[in-house]
Structure formats: C-alpha cells, structure tokens
Design a protein around this motif. Structure first.
Motif, short mmCIF file in Angstrom:
data_model
loop_
_atom_site.label_atom_id
_atom_site.label_comp_id
_atom_site.label_asym_id
_atom_site.label_seq_id
_atom_site.Cartn_x
_atom_site.Cartn_y
_atom_site.Cartn_z
N GLY A 1 -4.55 -0.62 8.46
CA GLY A 1 -4.21 0.80 8.53
C GLY A 1 -3.22 1.09 9.63
O GLY A 1 -2.29 1.88 9.48
N TYR B 1 0.82 -1.20 0.00
CA TYR B 1 0.00 0.00 0.00
C TYR B 1 0.86 1.25 0.00
O TYR B 1 0.52 2.27 -0.61
CB TYR B 1 -0.95 -0.01 1.20
N ARG C 1 0.67 4.29 -2.64
CA ARG C 1 0.51 5.70 -2.31
C ARG C 1 1.60 6.56 -2.94
O ARG C 1 1.35 7.62 -3.48
CB ARG C 1 0.53 5.90 -0.80
N ASN D 1 6.97 9.77 3.79
CA ASN D 1 5.76 10.57 3.84
C ASN D 1 4.90 10.22 2.64
O ASN D 1 5.19 10.63 1.53
CB ASN D 1 6.12 12.05 3.81
N ALA D 2 3.87 9.49 2.90
CA ALA D 2 2.98 9.14 1.80
C ALA D 2 2.15 10.36 1.45
O ALA D 2 1.52 10.95 2.32
CB ALA D 2 2.08 8.00 2.22
N PRO D 3 2.11 10.73 0.20
CA PRO D 3 1.32 11.91 -0.16
C PRO D 3 -0.16 11.64 0.07
O PRO D 3 -0.62 10.51 -0.01
CB PRO D 3 1.61 12.10 -1.66
N ALA D 4 -0.87 12.67 0.36
CA ALA D 4 -2.28 12.51 0.72
C ALA D 4 -3.07 11.99 -0.47
O ALA D 4 -2.73 12.24 -1.61
CB ALA D 4 -2.85 13.85 1.17
N ILE D 5 -4.14 11.30 -0.15
CA ILE D 5 -4.94 10.72 -1.22
C ILE D 5 -5.77 11.81 -1.87
O ILE D 5 -6.43 12.58 -1.20
CB ILE D 5 -5.90 9.68 -0.68
N MET E 1 -6.98 1.21 -3.21
CA MET E 1 -7.38 1.63 -1.87
C MET E 1 -6.93 0.59 -0.86
O MET E 1 -6.74 -0.58 -1.19
CB MET E 1 -8.90 1.75 -1.80
N LEU E 2 -6.84 1.02 0.35
CA LEU E 2 -6.53 0.07 1.41
C LEU E 2 -7.62 -0.99 1.52
O LEU E 2 -7.37 -2.14 1.88
CB LEU E 2 -6.39 0.82 2.73
N PRO F 1 -12.29 9.40 0.66
CA PRO F 1 -12.28 9.84 -0.75
C PRO F 1 -13.23 9.02 -1.61
O PRO F 1 -13.80 9.54 -2.56
CB PRO F 1 -10.83 9.65 -1.19
N TYR G 1 -9.17 8.29 -8.04
CA TYR G 1 -10.03 7.11 -8.13
C TYR G 1 -11.05 7.20 -9.23
O TYR G 1 -11.68 6.21 -9.57
CB TYR G 1 -10.77 6.92 -6.81
N SER H 1 0.10 12.85 11.00
CA SER H 1 -0.22 11.81 10.02
C SER H 1 -1.73 11.81 9.80
O SER H 1 -2.50 11.83 10.75
CB SER H 1 0.26 10.46 10.51
N TYR H 2 -2.11 11.77 8.53
CA TYR H 2 -3.52 11.90 8.18
C TYR H 2 -3.90 10.81 7.20
O TYR H 2 -3.30 10.68 6.15
CB TYR H 2 -3.70 13.29 7.55
N GLU H 3 -4.87 10.05 7.58
CA GLU H 3 -5.30 8.95 6.75
C GLU H 3 -6.81 9.06 6.62
O GLU H 3 -7.54 8.48 7.44
CB GLU H 3 -4.99 7.65 7.47
N PRO H 4 -7.33 9.78 5.62
CA PRO H 4 -8.78 9.99 5.61
C PRO H 4 -9.56 8.70 5.46
O PRO H 4 -10.72 8.64 5.87
CB PRO H 4 -8.99 10.91 4.40
N GLU H 5 -8.91 7.69 4.88
CA GLU H 5 -9.63 6.42 4.74
C GLU H 5 -9.89 5.78 6.08
O GLU H 5 -10.80 4.98 6.24
CB GLU H 5 -8.80 5.44 3.91
N LEU H 6 -9.07 6.09 7.05
CA LEU H 6 -9.20 5.41 8.33
C LEU H 6 -9.87 6.26 9.39
O LEU H 6 -10.69 5.79 10.14
CB LEU H 6 -7.83 4.99 8.83
N PHE I 1 0.10 0.00 8.53
CA PHE I 1 0.60 0.90 7.50
C PHE I 1 1.13 2.19 8.10
O PHE I 1 2.19 2.69 7.72
CB PHE I 1 -0.52 1.19 6.50
N LEU I 2 0.38 2.73 9.05
CA LEU I 2 0.81 3.98 9.67
C LEU I 2 2.13 3.80 10.39
O LEU I 2 3.03 4.65 10.33
CB LEU I 2 -0.25 4.47 10.65
N PRO J 1 -5.22 18.76 5.01
CA PRO J 1 -4.12 18.33 4.14
C PRO J 1 -2.94 19.29 4.19
O PRO J 1 -1.78 18.87 4.22
CB PRO J 1 -4.76 18.30 2.75
N ARG K 1 5.26 17.53 8.63
CA ARG K 1 5.37 16.17 8.14
C ARG K 1 5.68 15.11 9.19
O ARG K 1 4.92 14.15 9.32
CB ARG K 1 6.39 16.09 7.03
#
Lengths: 679, 203
Positions: A164, A137, A141, A177-181, A148-149, A225, A186, B146-151, A167-168, B135, B142
């Motif tokens: 999740g 994942y 990203r 640093n994973a860029p934001a979704i 998607m996860l 998203p 999609y 940490s931001y994970e909107p899916e979660l 992953f975090l 965002p 950074r």
C-alpha cells in the motif's frame, strides 16, 4: 558527411559511389573512403524464385536482439541497463497479470505506468516486485476491476501495508488520481465465489441494495469495502434462503470474523434491519443514521456527564459519612474495654483513619503530619475508588444507589488502608512537595540554566554502588544470549585471523561468483578447483600435480611410464630426457598444458586429457586415471584400444559417462549466472 | 463559509519531539550502570532515559546526540532537555554554561555542552464538531488528499509548504503532525474550510 575536401589535391569534387561504398576524388583520383556504410536495401533470392529484402525487425523499445553465436544464454548481455530493466519489468507484469486474469490492454497500461516510474527513478531502492504490483493495482483501480490489494499481496506473499505504501507513493508521484473503491464492485466477484447458482443475480442485486443502504447509514466511511461486502452478502444470502455460514463468507471475503460480526451488529442498529424482507425490497427508508463511531462517541460523552453528576453527589455524601464515622469512633472508644497494659501505652488516639496505624505502634510525632496528609488523601482515595466503580455499573445506577454505596463499602471492608499502613508515605510526601515545587520551575532563558532544575530529584536517579551492581547483574542475565553471540563471533574472527584466511564479512547478499583460484602452479590450481567443485574424491591428486612438473620424475609409476614411453618413441627425444633429467615430452606436454592452464583452469581436465592422449599414442593401458574419465573433448585423437582399456577400470562405476564440461557445471565460462542481477 | 468566526477549536498537543547535542562522547555503559531510570539497548547502541517530572523519554547515543520525546509543549521539551543534560552532568560529565564554544577547563573534565536544540516534530489532536464525508473530501482536494480505505480509515492530507500532514477521520477528529506548534495551528486553519465543505449535516 565526409569527403568535402580531398586530402591529396585539395579539390572538392568528390564522387560517392553508393554501390561500391567508395568516395573518390575526381581531381587526383585518390580514394578517400572505402567501405562506406550505406543505407541501401538489398534483396536476396528465395528458394521459390521470389526475392525478399534483407533485414531484421528491431523492436522500438530496446537496442534490438544482438545475434549471439552459439546459443542464447546471454540474453541480457550487450543491452543497456535501462532496456534490461524495462524488459524485465514487462516480463514480470505479464506474469503477474496473467495470474490475475487481466486483459492485454490492462497489462499494456501497467507497463506504461512502469515506464513512467522508471523514468522518474521510483524503482530505485525498492523491490521490483513491489513496484510491479503497485503498477498493476493502479491499473486495476483506474479500470475498475474487482481486484483488491489483498489479492496482490497474496500472490507475492508480501505485507499488504508495504504494498500500500508503494502504491500510494506511485500514485502521488505519477499524479494519477485513483478513483475511490466502491464496495459494489466486489459484489459480483464474491457472489460468484459463494456459488449461489441460479439465483446469483438476485442475491447480488439484494446485496447491492443493502450496500447502498449501508452507505446512506454512514457505515461505509473509513471501513474496508470487503468487510461491508461480506456483511451485505451474508444478509442477502439468508434473505434468499441460502445457508452461508460466517466462516464461508470470511474465507471468500478475507476479513476477520469479528469484523464481520461487528458490521452485522452495526447494521442491526439501523432502522432498516427492522424491516422484513419484502418491505425492504419495496420500501426505502428516508432517514439516515449517524455513523457507528459517532454514536459510540456520544455514548462516552454521556457516560462522562453522568460521572460528573455522580461525583458531585458523592462530595455531598462525603461530609455526612465523615461525621458518621467520627460519631461511631467515639462511641467505640468509650465502649471498648481498656486495652491490656502493654498495648495501652502504644495505642494512640489518633484521628478516625488511623485505627490500623495504631496497631503498628512505633510511629512518632511526625505521624501526625502524616495523618493529616493521609486523611486528606484518603478523601481523594474514596472518590477515586467509588468513582471508578460507577462507570462499571449500568447507567441506571443513578443517584440513590450511588449515595448508598459508600457506607456499604465502608462496612464491608472495614477501615480502609491508610497511606501510612501501605508504606507509601514517602512517595506521598514526595508528591506533595513536588506539587509545591512546580511553580518554581519556570523555564529560564539562556544556556544550561540550572535555576529550575531540582538537583535532589535528579540525585535520586543515580544509583549507588550496590544498586549499580545489582542492576548490572540483572542486565547481564537478561541479555545473556546476545552477549554470548558476540563473544562467539569475536572468538571466531580471532581464530580466522590467526589462520590467515579471515575474510571481512559484509552483510550483503552473497554473490555466486567464486573467487578466482590463486595458485602457484597449475597442479595446485587443479586441486583447488576440484576441491571447490567437489567433483570426485577418488581423483589421484598426486598424479595431477606431477603432470605439470618439469623435472622430478616422481616416484610414481604412472609418471615414470609416460616418460619412458615417450622416450621410447623417438630417439632424438631420448637424449633430452637424459640431459634434462626430466621428461621432456612431459615438459613439452607441460608446455602445451600451460597456455591452456593459465587461461581456463576450469578446463584443465580437458586440456590434460587431450594433451596426454596424443603424446603417448601407442601406450597400452594408460594408468593415468582421471584423464581416462574424459570421454571426448575437443581435438582428441581416438584410440579405441586404449580407451577400451582405460575406461573399464573406471572408478566412477555407478556414474554414467559425462563429459568433463558437464561435470564441471557446463555453462560457466566465468559468468556464473549472475546476469539476472545486472540491471 | 463562516469558518473563522466563532469556532474556537482547541488543538491539543500530545507529543513534542526534539533533539540536541552534547558535544562530547558519552560513555553509555557508565550511564546505564549508574542511572536508575535507564534502559540500555546494547544491540542498537543506545540508552533510554526516562524522566518523571516533565514526562519525557530520551534516547541517548554515544556520539552525544540525544532525542527527547513525550513532552506536551515546546517549553516543556526544552526544559526536559535541560534537565536531562543536568542529570548527565551529575553522572560525571561536566557541563559548561557556554553554548557555542567548547571552553577548555583547567581541570580537564569532559564538557557536556547543550547545543543545537531543535524541536523536530509536534503531534496534535483536534476535534471538529461535525462529521466529514471522506470520499467527497478526497474528490475535492485531489492532489493533497489521499484515501485508501483498504489500508487506513483516515484521509491523509499533506500541506507541502508547511511540511505538515493531517489525518482526517470521518468522526471529525483530526491528527496533525508538523515541524512546530505554529505550523500545526496554521495547518488546521488552512484545512478547516475544506473540511467544512464536506461535512455531514446533522439533521
């Protein structure tokens, strides 16, 4: 480098011959080393006449393939643990990645992440599958693929939040640093799944514009998203005259129906929704909206303010009401016909609110205190009751209606229940007294300071005898299941203890390795082994047992015959059976058996088979049934006439002839397939 | 930015968790039978006791370790813990007034000693008067954010030095957890300037 100083003469002139691999001292001629490992390249000649270098390719990662003799089922044997882990990981990454249709570059990157994770010991204590999924994942990203996860969790059947978490953690530890979704990523994927045909591109573009509009309207912060995508696609589809139902969109986008509806409603609230299709395509509204949760919060604030205003008005009205009530009561009293004799003495002329308590009669002087308290509390009660009713009404309720309510309620419900009539006088008293006790409870310093602690209240917490019994009864009844299970478990353990085969059950995964059979004799070992493996129930165990026995020619015919046959063969041997009162050939057979028996109990049958067949070579029908089943194994002399006889009266009729090896489960020579667990 | 000037943010403490020990073995069965406000969980081996006055729930193990949750301030937590020890005493275990040493009593009672009181976790809520662009905030902060909107809809901001974690929502409400009240306050102060940068201007 060796050979600096000669051992014999002490000279330092050592000659190294690379070709022969020797180190020789030129002084005294003693050979110091032989078979030195050299790093020369050797060449061999091909069939075509050319020559090629001798050697093997070794992989960079691991220790290289060790050549296994006789088959490759010990792939992981001989490698170190780290290499095994990495190899395993690589395999799993490829497996998962192919299901997700990731290209090779992504898979390699994922493997690199995995290597980093292993070196930081992040795989410890976590399921390998989770770590692999997290690596994949992460790659998705960073590359920006529309995975998607949720997809990964679907494939693995694991809770998405668990993935999740892993992953975090991975992202944090590896400082990646994973860029934001971006939900825009999609859109093409979902659009494709929704099958718009030719107009796919147009619909996607419209949906993208919608999304951007949503972003500006602050609908996308903190939201999944995929939900936003779903809403955008639905609207875009409708705009282009595609009938896509909510259900279809949900199945593609993987959100709940209510989520989708909510997004649509929120979008409806924005001014953009008022535009027509054409207008939307051309014009882009400038103003931005507040996020929906913000507007909801504002609404709540406004409600609260309204409530406050209303309650203030209520208080004013309260005073009026009580005065009205008093007046009414007095009138009623005067106008009421005198009560009948018995009741008259009981009726009290208490305050207004005690009209119902008067019916209960028996209360004494202490009631008056209660009444005072009750009247005080009833005022609060009114306020709460009515205040609770107000937010339920629409905001348009306003003052006059609120003011009009209390008298309406009063008349409808009649005299409201008092504290006394409800029987909660005790608790009210407690509450009042508690409030007065509050200021005393300042937290003092020092060790168990009992100053502020009120013993009375704590005493109330302790049940007396009867109550304790009732409670115990209730608890027992509720937890009956659990208690029963515990009892059964204990009974079982006790029974096993008696029988002496009690094993301590550890709550670990059961390992497949069976315990080595403890047996005193070979025969017993065979029996136990056969029991374990459950090969056949038709084996005559007694015969097996007697095979190994030295003396005691059993009363079995089968046993006697080999003895006599063996004896008949050689004269010299016949003496020995007589002297030893036991079949010496059998004993010799036994001797031959024994070494085989001790090392490989699994192959006992084989050994028995091959031992017996040579020993009475000229025998006729060999009645020893089980060995007859052995078709071939090892160095068995082939006796066609015997075999023909033996195999026919085979008990395993329906079964095809299998070798003993196969019957015993072919490949376990002691490491029963638990190699995979060993990293 | 004028972060510290006139902003009086009220930080509301919603939960304080503390632990303490009674240096003696507690008979859970007895407590469960005789207490009116207890729940006995035999399968995990603990007793839950709830107090009304400082509204707290305590988990009691037979080893004598007790965890107290639900208080709204540190003092209240300590007070509740003491009350709890007092009620245990009343149930038949004798409490000493000596904190450190286990004093031997002539009558030979079991002593409930109130030791090792420690506040372990404090949970507080705070409201910003503006919304926050998550965002953007994540990009600017950074490593910590940490931001994970899916979660989860909030940004998770960790301050290692204070051992505090903040959850920042887009509406401007922030949930802080930390080892004590002071750390929580410091954390909010620290994060305020960053949050202020990424705020959404109300037009």
């Amino acid at each position: 480098m060796t050979g600096r100083v000669c051992r014999g003469c002490g000279g330092t002139d050592i000659e190294l011959d690379a070709a022969r691999g020797d180190a020789v001292c030129t002084g005294c001629g003693s050979v110091l080393e032989d078979n030195i490992i050299v790093s020369e390249v050797q060449f061999v000649e091909n069939s075509g006449g050319g020559s090629s270098a001798v050697g093997q390719f070794v992989s960079l990662d691991g220790a290289g393939k060790t050549p296994t003799l006789g088959g490759g089922f010990h792939v992981n044997l001989g490698k170190e643990s780290r290499a095994q882990t990495l190899q395993n990981g690589r395999r799993q990454i490829h497996h998962l990645g192919n299901q997700l249709q990731l290209n090779q570059h992504c898979l390699d990157t994922a493997f690199n992440f995995f290597k980093m994770a292993v070196s930081k010991h992040l795989t410890r204590g976590r399921k390998m599958a989770h770590v692999i999924a997290a690596c994949l994942y992460l790659v998705c990203r960073t590359e920006g693929t529309p995975h998607m996860l949720l997809d990964l969790s679907d494939l693995l059947q694991v809770n998405v939040y668990v993935l999740g978490k892993t992953f975090l953690l991975l992202a944090r530890e590896l400082c990646i640093n994973a860029p934001a979704i971006d939900p825009c990523l999609y859109i093409p994927r979902f659009a494709h799944l929704l099958e718009f045909g030719d107009k796919n591109h147009e619909v996607s573009m419209t949906a993208l514009r919608l999304l951007q509009r949503m972003k500006r309207d602050w609908m996308h912060t903190g939201r999944r998203p995929s939900g936003l995508c779903g809403a955008a696609l639905l609207v875009a589809a409708r705009m282009h005259d595609f009938r896509r139902t909510v259900k279809e969109v949900i199945s593609v986008v993987k959100v709940c129906e209510s989520t989708l509806r909510k997004r649509l409603t929120e979008f409806e609230d924005t001014p953009t929704s008022q535009l027509t299709v054409d207008e939307f395509m051309k014009v882009d509204l400038e103003e931005e909206c507040d996020p929906p949760s913000y507007t909801a919060g504002q609404r709540k604030l406004r409600m609260k303010q309204l409530e406050q205003v209303l309650s203030k008005q209520l208080e004013e009205v309260e005073g009026e009401i009580s005065s009205y009530q008093d007046a009414i009561e007095i009138e009623l009293e005067n106008s009421r016909p005198k009560a009948k004799g018995a009741l008259a003495s009981l009726t009290k002329d208490g305050s207004v609110e005690d009209t119902t308590s008067s019916l209960f009669g028996e209360e004494d002087a202490e009631d008056e205190e209660l009444e005072a308290a009750a009247s005080h509390l009833n005022k609060d009660f009114y306020q709460e009751l009515l205040g609770g009713g107000i937010p339920g009404s629409s905001e348009a309720a306003g003052g006059p209606e609120g003011g009009g309510r209390p008298p309406a309620l009063e008349s409808l419900l009649g005299p409201l229940p008092t504290a006394a009539s409800l029987g909660i006088s005790d608790s009210i008293r407690e509450c009042i007294s508690l409030q007065s006790r509050d200021p005393k409870d300042a937290s003092g310093d020092g060790e168990l300071d009992l100053s502020g602690i009120d013993d009375l209240e704590i005493d109330r917490y302790i049940l007396n005898e009867a109550e304790a019994r009732v409670k115990a009864e209730l608890w027992m009844r509720e937890n009956a299941e659990y208690l029963r299970e515990q009892r059964e478990k204990e009974a079982r353990i006790a029974k096993e203890r008696e029988l002496g085969i009690y094993k301590e059950h550890k709550p670990k995964k059961s390992c497949k390795r069976r315990e080595p059979i403890q047996a005193s004799t070979a025969g017993e070992a065979i029996e136990k082994m056969l029991e374990q493996k459950k090969i056949s129930s038709k084996i005559n165990y007694s015969v097996l047992r007697d095979l190994d026995s030295k003396g005691g020619g059993g009363p079995h015919k089968e046993d006697a015959r080999p003895q006599e046959r063996a004896g008949a063969r050689k004269l010299s041997r016949r003496k020995t059976p007589a002297s030893r009162s036991g079949a010496d050939p059998v004993a010799s057979v036994g001797k031959r058996l024994r070494p085989m028996v001790s090392t490989q109990p699994a192959n006992k049958k084989v050994a028995v088979g091959e031992a017996l067949l040579p020993s009475p070579p000229s025998l006729g029908a060999e009645p020893v049934r089980p060995t007859a089943v052995v078709v071939e194994s090892g160095p068995v002399s082939y006796h066609p006439e015997e075999d023909a006889d033996e195999e026919e009266p085979d008990e395993e009729d329906g079964e095809p002839c299998v070798s003993a090896l196969q019957m015993m489960g072919g490949d376990d020579y002691g490491c029963d397939g638990d190699d995979d667990d060993g990293y | 930015m004028d972060a510290d000037s006139d902003v009086a943010l009220d930080i509301l403490i919603t939960n304080v968790v503390c632990v303490f020990r009674t240096r003696c073995h507690l008979n859970l069965r007895k407590i469960a039978l005789e207490g009116a406000n207890v729940i006995y969980k035999r399968d995990v081996g603990k007793v839950l006791m709830k107090l009304r006055k400082p509204r707290i729930t305590a988990t009691i193990w037979s080893s004598g370790k007790i965890i107290c949750t639900g208080a709204t301030s540190e003092e209240e937590a300590k007070f509740g813990a003491r009350r709890l020890a007092r009620s245990l005493q009343k149930l038949g275990f004798q409490v000493t007034f000596s904190k450190a040493i286990r004093a031997a009593d002539t009558q030979g009672f079991i002593f409930v000693i109130f030791t090792d009181f420690k506040v372990v976790n404090v949970l507080a809520v705070c409201n910003m008067p503006f919304e926050i662009r998550l965002p953007e905030f994540t990009k600017n902060n950074r490593p910590h954010a940490s931001y994970e909107p899916e979660l989860h809809p909030a940004v998770c901001y960790r301050i290692k030095s204070l051992r505090a974690t903040l959850q920042i929502f887009s509406t401007g409400s922030i949930t802080v957890t930390g080892p004590n009240v002071k750390a929580v306050a410091t954390a909010v102060e620290q994060v305020y300037p960053f949050v202020f940068e990424s705020r959404k201007e109300i037009l």
